[in-house]
Motif scaffolding. Structure first.
Motif, PDB file in Angstrom:
ATOM      1  N   SER A  74     -13.313  88.914 -10.271  1.00 37.72           N
ATOM      2  CA  SER A  74     -13.250  87.480 -10.537  1.00 37.72           C
ATOM      3  C   SER A  74     -11.916  86.930 -10.032  1.00 37.72           C
ATOM      4  O   SER A  74     -10.977  87.691  -9.808  1.00 37.72           O
ATOM      5  CB  SER A  74     -13.409  87.187 -12.028  1.00 37.72           C
ATOM      6  N   ARG A  75     -11.885  85.608  -9.851  1.00 37.54           N
ATOM      7  CA  ARG A  75     -10.676  84.943  -9.390  1.00 37.54           C
ATOM      8  C   ARG A  75     -10.316  83.803 -10.327  1.00 37.54           C
ATOM      9  O   ARG A  75     -11.189  83.107 -10.840  1.00 37.54           O
ATOM     10  CB  ARG A  75     -10.868  84.365  -7.985  1.00 37.54           C
ATOM     11  N   ASP A  76      -9.012  83.622 -10.537  1.00 32.10           N
ATOM     12  CA  ASP A  76      -8.485  82.482 -11.282  1.00 32.10           C
ATOM     13  C   ASP A  76      -7.556  81.745 -10.335  1.00 32.10           C
ATOM     14  O   ASP A  76      -6.421  82.158 -10.113  1.00 32.10           O
ATOM     15  CB  ASP A  76      -7.747  82.957 -12.536  1.00 32.10           C
ATOM     16  N   HIS A  77      -8.058  80.650  -9.753  1.00 33.59           N
ATOM     17  CA  HIS A  77      -7.271  79.919  -8.760  1.00 33.59           C
ATOM     18  C   HIS A  77      -5.982  79.384  -9.364  1.00 33.59           C
ATOM     19  O   HIS A  77      -4.937  79.388  -8.713  1.00 33.59           O
ATOM     20  CB  HIS A  77      -8.097  78.755  -8.195  1.00 33.59           C
ATOM     21  N   ALA A  78      -6.050  78.933 -10.597  1.00 38.18           N
ATOM     22  CA  ALA A  78      -4.873  78.333 -11.229  1.00 38.18           C
ATOM     23  C   ALA A  78      -3.747  79.338 -11.398  1.00 38.18           C
ATOM     24  O   ALA A  78      -2.568  78.977 -11.375  1.00 38.18           O
ATOM     25  CB  ALA A  78      -5.259  77.731 -12.572  1.00 38.18           C
ATOM     26  N   LYS A  79      -4.133  80.599 -11.586  1.00 40.96           N
ATOM     27  CA  LYS A  79      -3.123  81.647 -11.808  1.00 40.96           C
ATOM     28  C   LYS A  79      -2.868  82.476 -10.554  1.00 40.96           C
ATOM     29  O   LYS A  79      -2.125  83.450 -10.603  1.00 40.96           O
ATOM     30  CB  LYS A  79      -3.569  82.562 -12.944  1.00 40.96           C
ATOM     31  N   ASN A  80      -3.516  82.102  -9.451  1.00 39.11           N
ATOM     32  CA  ASN A  80      -3.364  82.867  -8.198  1.00 39.11           C
ATOM     33  C   ASN A  80      -3.600  84.357  -8.426  1.00 39.11           C
ATOM     34  O   ASN A  80      -2.826  85.205  -7.962  1.00 39.11           O
ATOM     35  CB  ASN A  80      -1.961  82.660  -7.607  1.00 39.11           C
ATOM     36  N   THR A  81      -4.652  84.662  -9.131  1.00 34.28           N
ATOM     37  CA  THR A  81      -4.905  86.039  -9.536  1.00 34.28           C
ATOM     38  C   THR A  81      -6.358  86.424  -9.311  1.00 34.28           C
ATOM     39  O   THR A  81      -7.264  85.618  -9.539  1.00 34.28           O
ATOM     40  CB  THR A  81      -4.543  86.238 -11.022  1.00 34.28           C
ATOM     41  N   VAL A  82      -6.536  87.656  -8.869  1.00 35.12           N
ATOM     42  CA  VAL A  82      -7.854  88.261  -8.763  1.00 35.12           C
ATOM     43  C   VAL A  82      -7.901  89.425  -9.756  1.00 35.12           C
ATOM     44  O   VAL A  82      -6.926  90.174  -9.875  1.00 35.12           O
ATOM     45  CB  VAL A  82      -8.121  88.794  -7.347  1.00 35.12           C
ATOM     46  N   TYR A  83      -9.012  89.533 -10.448  1.00 34.35           N
ATOM     47  CA  TYR A  83      -9.152  90.567 -11.469  1.00 34.35           C
ATOM     48  C   TYR A  83     -10.256  91.549 -11.099  1.00 34.35           C
ATOM     49  O   TYR A  83     -11.198  91.219 -10.387  1.00 34.35           O
ATOM     50  CB  TYR A  83      -9.490  89.941 -12.823  1.00 34.35           C
ATOM     51  N   SER A  92      -5.245  93.529 -12.290  1.00 38.50           N
ATOM     52  CA  SER A  92      -4.898  92.182 -11.849  1.00 38.50           C
ATOM     53  C   SER A  92      -4.186  92.252 -10.511  1.00 38.50           C
ATOM     54  O   SER A  92      -3.452  93.205 -10.244  1.00 38.50           O
ATOM     55  CB  SER A  92      -3.968  91.496 -12.859  1.00 38.50           C
ATOM     56  N   CYS A  93      -4.389  91.247  -9.688  1.00 41.23           N
ATOM     57  CA  CYS A  93      -3.689  91.140  -8.410  1.00 41.23           C
ATOM     58  C   CYS A  93      -3.219  89.701  -8.276  1.00 41.23           C
ATOM     59  O   CYS A  93      -4.041  88.792  -8.122  1.00 41.23           O
ATOM     60  CB  CYS A  93      -4.607  91.528  -7.265  1.00 41.23           C
ATOM     61  N   VAL A  94      -1.915  89.519  -8.339  1.00 40.17           N
ATOM     62  CA  VAL A  94      -1.328  88.185  -8.192  1.00 40.17           C
ATOM     63  C   VAL A  94      -0.922  87.998  -6.741  1.00 40.17           C
ATOM     64  O   VAL A  94      -0.247  88.855  -6.164  1.00 40.17           O
ATOM     65  CB  VAL A  94      -0.102  88.017  -9.108  1.00 40.17           C
ATOM     66  N   TYR A  95      -1.341  86.891  -6.146  1.00 36.59           N
ATOM     67  CA  TYR A  95      -1.014  86.639  -4.746  1.00 36.59           C
ATOM     68  C   TYR A  95      -0.103  85.427  -4.615  1.00 36.59           C
ATOM     69  O   TYR A  95      -0.150  84.506  -5.425  1.00 36.59           O
ATOM     70  CB  TYR A  95      -2.277  86.468  -3.904  1.00 36.59           C
ATOM     71  N   SER A  96       0.716  85.474  -3.580  1.00 40.40           N
ATOM     72  CA  SER A  96       1.646  84.368  -3.332  1.00 40.40           C
ATOM     73  C   SER A  96       1.979  84.338  -1.855  1.00 40.40           C
ATOM     74  O   SER A  96       1.815  85.322  -1.150  1.00 40.40           O
ATOM     75  CB  SER A  96       2.924  84.551  -4.163  1.00 40.40           C
ATOM     76  N   GLY A  97       2.472  83.184  -1.392  1.00 42.33           N
ATOM     77  CA  GLY A  97       2.883  83.073  -0.004  1.00 42.33           C
ATOM     78  C   GLY A  97       2.166  81.975   0.727  1.00 42.33           C
ATOM     79  O   GLY A  97       1.599  81.062   0.141  1.00 42.33           O
ATOM     80  N   ASP A  98       2.164  82.117   2.049  1.00 40.03           N
ATOM     81  CA  ASP A  98       1.620  81.092   2.930  1.00 40.03           C
ATOM     82  C   ASP A  98       0.114  81.255   3.068  1.00 40.03           C
ATOM     83  O   ASP A  98      -0.366  81.976   3.933  1.00 40.03           O
ATOM     84  CB  ASP A  98       2.288  81.167   4.302  1.00 40.03           C
ATOM     85  N   ILE A  99      -0.603  80.570   2.214  1.00 43.05           N
ATOM     86  CA  ILE A  99      -2.062  80.660   2.219  1.00 43.05           C
ATOM     87  C   ILE A  99      -2.652  79.264   2.299  1.00 43.05           C
ATOM     88  O   ILE A  99      -2.482  78.464   1.371  1.00 43.05           O
ATOM     89  CB  ILE A  99      -2.591  81.356   0.953  1.00 43.05           C
ATOM     90  N   TYR A 100      -3.318  78.976   3.402  1.00 40.46           N
ATOM     91  CA  TYR A 100      -4.065  77.721   3.457  1.00 40.46           C
ATOM     92  C   TYR A 100      -5.412  77.896   2.783  1.00 40.46           C
ATOM     93  O   TYR A 100      -5.847  77.070   1.993  1.00 40.46           O
ATOM     94  CB  TYR A 100      -4.250  77.269   4.906  1.00 40.46           C
ATOM     95  N   LYS A 101      -6.043  79.019   3.109  1.00 43.45           N
ATOM     96  CA  LYS A 101      -7.391  79.262   2.581  1.00 43.45           C
ATOM     97  C   LYS A 101      -7.665  80.757   2.636  1.00 43.45           C
ATOM     98  O   LYS A 101      -7.232  81.434   3.572  1.00 43.45           O
ATOM     99  CB  LYS A 101      -8.407  78.531   3.456  1.00 43.45           C
ATOM    100  N   PHE A 102      -8.362  81.235   1.643  1.00 43.84           N
ATOM    101  CA  PHE A 102      -8.811  82.623   1.655  1.00 43.84           C
ATOM    102  C   PHE A 102     -10.132  82.741   2.415  1.00 43.84           C
ATOM    103  O   PHE A 102     -10.977  81.859   2.333  1.00 43.84           O
ATOM    104  CB  PHE A 102      -9.050  83.141   0.240  1.00 43.84           C
ATOM    105  N   ASN A 103     -10.288  83.856   3.125  1.00 43.75           N
ATOM    106  CA  ASN A 103     -11.601  84.199   3.630  1.00 43.75           C
ATOM    107  C   ASN A 103     -12.280  85.143   2.631  1.00 43.75           C
ATOM    108  O   ASN A 103     -13.415  84.924   2.250  1.00 43.75           O
ATOM    109  CB  ASN A 103     -11.511  84.855   4.999  1.00 43.75           C
TER     110      ASN A 103
END
Length: 125
Positions: free
Chosen positions: A70-79, A21-32
């Protein structure tokens, strides 16, 4: 600034499974793009899997059919679901993200890239 926190590594027998799992946080307008890389001692870091903001996914040939990103936008997580693990999958796995900080950055295609600290995956009997 963006922080990426990877977890889920460990010791697993050949043929087994692990989920990173990779949880992301911070100043993100949009992912590339968000990606998983891996690295073994003495070798260059190699791309394992990517998913872009549109959901397009790519895998390294060595993991196709075995790994799933996979990504879970609600959890700000990439698996990264890893199945049928092989001894050569042993590596430190890193989470990577390429982002736009603001809407203006997005319009100007000014991307920032970030790495998380690695998590060790050891495949051994």
């Amino acid at each position: 600034h963006v922080q990426l926190q990877a977890s889920g590594g460990g010791l697993v027998q050949p043929g087994g499974s692990l989920s990173l799992s990779c949880v992301y946080s911070g100043d993100i307008y949009k992912f590339n793009v968000v990606a998983w890389y891996r690295q073994t001692p003495g070798k260059q870091r190699e791309l394992v899997a990517t998913v872009d903001d549109g959901g397009l996914i790519n895998y390294a040939d060595s993991v196709k059919g075995r790994f799933t990103i996979s990504r879970d936008h609600a959890k700000n997580t990439v698996y990264l679901q890893m199945n049928s693990l092989k001894s050569w999958d042993t590596a430190v796995y890193y989470c990577y993200a390429e982002t736009y900080t603001t809407y203006e950055d997005y319009l100007g295609r000014r991307k920032m890239d970030y790495w998380g600290k690695g998590t060790l995956v050891t495949v051994s009997s």
